[in-house]
Motif scaffolding. Structure first.
Motif, short mmCIF file in Angstrom:
data_model
loop_
_atom_site.label_atom_id
_atom_site.label_comp_id
_atom_site.label_asym_id
_atom_site.label_seq_id
_atom_site.Cartn_x
_atom_site.Cartn_y
_atom_site.Cartn_z
N ARG A 76 0.99 1.68 -3.90
CA ARG A 76 -0.21 2.51 -4.00
C ARG A 76 0.01 3.92 -3.45
O ARG A 76 -0.90 4.72 -3.45
N LEU B 96 0.83 -1.20 0.00
CA LEU B 96 0.00 0.00 0.00
C LEU B 96 0.87 1.26 0.00
O LEU B 96 0.55 2.25 -0.67
N THR C 235 -8.10 0.11 0.04
CA THR C 235 -8.06 0.03 -1.42
C THR C 235 -9.33 0.54 -2.09
O THR C 235 -9.26 1.33 -3.05
#
Length: 425
Positions: free
Chosen positions: A122, A118, A387
Motif C-alpha cells: 500500500r 501496508l 486502510t
C-alpha cells in the motif's frame, strides 16, 4: 607585357595575316589564362583538402575553436531536493503518492511484520513508534530496521516518535537519557537546551528514528492545572510567547545538529483549552486565540527562524480564526495562515486522526479533509484506521481532479523532506 628580344636584332615587319594570327593567339592565351585564374582558388582548396589527412584537418579545426563549456549547450541538472522529489513523483502512481501521505503506528511489543503489507503493497511512507518502548536503543533500532526493510531502498520511511521529555517520552532504557520535562527544559539557557537536544537527537538517530514529534510550543493561557493537554502535563516550556519561541528554536536546531528532524506542535496552540483532544470532544473550543496573538506568535517565530521538518496541526477548533473546523481541517489556518502569511512550505502533519476530537467524522473522510485543507501527512494512532483513511484519499482523488492535484502537491512536500534527510535517492 614584356617585349621579346631575339639576339638583339630588330625583327622584320610581319605581314598583315601574320599579325592577325598572332593577335588571335594572344587573345586565346589571355582568355585561357583568365579562366584558369578564376578557377584556381577553388581547385587549390580542393587539392589542399584532399592532400591533408582528415584527422589532421579535424584536429586543426578543433584547435581553432574554443572548447565549449557544458552550460553553453545544456543547463546542468537541478539536483535540489525539490527537483528530485518532482522527478520521483512523476514516476509514481496515484496509489504510491497517496501512500506517502500516511503515518502508520507501530506499538511497543508489536511485530514490525504486521506493517509489511501496508508499507510494501500500500506504499505507506511513514511510521510512528508509540507506547512504552523500554528496551533501549538496540531494540528500537531492530524494529526500525525491520520496518525499513519493507520499504523501497530508494524511498525509505520517515520513522518518528513522541520524545518530548517528562511524561511524554516513548523510548526509554539503555542508550536513552531520561529527559526532563519541557518546563524544566524551559529553565535551561537556549544554548544549553540546544546542546542537550543534540544529545537526545543522537540517541534517537542510533535507534533508527529520523523525526521527533516535538517540541510543544503552546503558550498556556489558562490555569495550568485546568489545561489538560499541555499545562497539566508540563509539556510546554512554561514561558511567555517569546521565551517559548527561543527555546523552541534551540530544540529544533539541536535535533537538526544530530541529523533528526523536529516537529513543532500543536499549531496554532493548545494553551487555551481545557480538554485533551486525544480523549474528549469537550472543552476543545478555543475562544481566545487570534492570528495576531502571543500563542500563535511562538509558533510563527520558531517556524520562520528554525524551519522545522514538520508542523503538527491541532485538533481543537479556534472560534476567532475559523469556527467551522478543527485546525487540521481548516484551509484558512493551513493554506491561508501557515503557508500563506507565515510562508511555511514544509510538511504539515495532523495530530492523531484516531483521536476522540474527530471521532464524529467518518474515518474515510479524515485524510481527505486534511489534504483538502492543505495538510500533507495523516498521523494515525490506531492501525485499524490506516486502510480506510488511505482508501478515502485515493477514492476522492480518482473522482476529483482538483483534489488529485492536492494529493500530488502533498506527496511532493513529503518526498522533498525525504530527499533533504537522505531517505530518498
Amino acid at each position: 607585357m614584356q617585349q621579346i628580344k631575339h639576339g638583339g636584332r630588330r625583327p622584320r615587319p610581319s605581314s598583315a595575316p601574320t599579325i592577325i594570327a598572332a593577335m588571335l593567339c594572344v587573345v586565346a592565351l589571355v582568355a585561357a589564362g583568365t579562366a584558369w585564374w578564376m578557377l584556381r582558388p577553388q581547385q587549390k582548396d580542393t587539392l589542399e583538402h584532399l592532400a591533408q589527412p582528415q584527422s589532421s584537418s579535424s584536429t586543426l579545426n578543433r584547435d581553432k575553436a574554443p572548447t565549449p563549456k557544458p552550460q553553453e549547450h545544456q543547463k546542468a541538472a537541478d539536483d535540489s531536493p525539490a527537483a528530485k522529489a518532482s522527478r520521483a513523483i512523476a514516476t509514481m502512481s496515484l496509489d504510491e503518492r497517496a501512500g506517502q501521505l500516511i503515518m502508520a503506528p507501530m506499538f511497543a511489543g508489536g511485530n514490525p511484520a504486521d506493517l509489511s503489507a501496508l508499507i510494501s503493497t500500500r506504499h505507506v511512507g511513514s511510521v510512528v513508534l508509540i507506547g512504552n518502548w523500554n528496551n533501549g536503543t538496540a531494540a528500537a533500532k531492530t524494529a526500525a530496521d525491520a520496518l525499513q526493510s519493507y520499504a523501497p531502498s530508494g524511498n525509505q520511511l520517515i520513522v518518528s516518535t513522541d520524545q518530548e521529555g517528562g511524561q511524554v517520552q516513548h523510548l526509554k532504557g539503555s542508550g536513552f537519557d531520561t529527559m526532563p520535562s519541557a518546563v524544566a527544559q524551559g529553565q535551561m539557557s537556549a544554548d544549553t537546551l540546544r546542546s542537550s537536544a543534540k544529545t537526545w537527537g543522537g540517541q534517537l538517530k542510533q535507534a533508527g528514528i529520523n523525526v521527533d514529534l516535538a517540541p510543544v510550543l503552546g503558550t498556556v493561557q489558562v490555569k495550568r492545572s485546568s489545561n489538560a493537554p499541555i499545562g497539566a502535563l508540563n509539556r510546554d516550556f512554561g514561558l511567555d510567547s517569546n521565551g517559548n519561541a527561543q527555546h523552541g528554536i534551540a530544540f529544533v536546531e539541536g535535533m537538526r545538529d544530530a541529523g533528526v528532524g523536529a516537529t513543532v506542535k500543536h499549531y496554532p496552540g493548545l494553551g487555551a483549552v481545557t480538554g485533551n483532544t486525544d480523549f474528549t470532544t469537550e472543552g476543545i473550543l478555543d475562544t481566545t486565540t487570534t492570528l495576531d496573538g502571543e500563542q500563535i506568535g511562538a509558533f510563527n517565530t520558531t517556524i520562520k527562524q528554525a524551519k522545522p521538518a514538520m508542523v503538527m496541526m491541532s485538533l481543537a477548533t479556534y472560534q476567532r480564526i475559523d469556527s467551522s473546523a478543527p485546525a487540521a481541517f481548516s484551509s484558512k489556518i493551513i493554506d491561508g495562515t501557515l503557508r500563506g502569511s507565515v510562508g511555511y512550505d514544509g510538511v504539515v502533519i495532523s495530530d492523531s486522526l484516531s483521536a476522540a476530537a474527530v471521532s464524529g467524522i467518518a474515518t474515510k473522510d479524515l485524510g481527505v479533509r486534511l489534504v483538502d485543507a492543505g495538510g500533507d501527512l495523516a498521523c494515525i494512532g490506531d492501525t485499524s484506521y490506516v486502510t480506510p483513511i488511505l482508501d478515502g484519499i485515493i477514492a476522492r482523488a480518482q473522482s476529483d481532479p482538483a483534489f488529485a492535484k492536492k494529493v500530488t502537491a502533498s506527496a511532493m512536500r513529503v518526498m522533498t523532506l525525504k530527499y533533504q534527510m537522505g531517505l530518498a535517492k
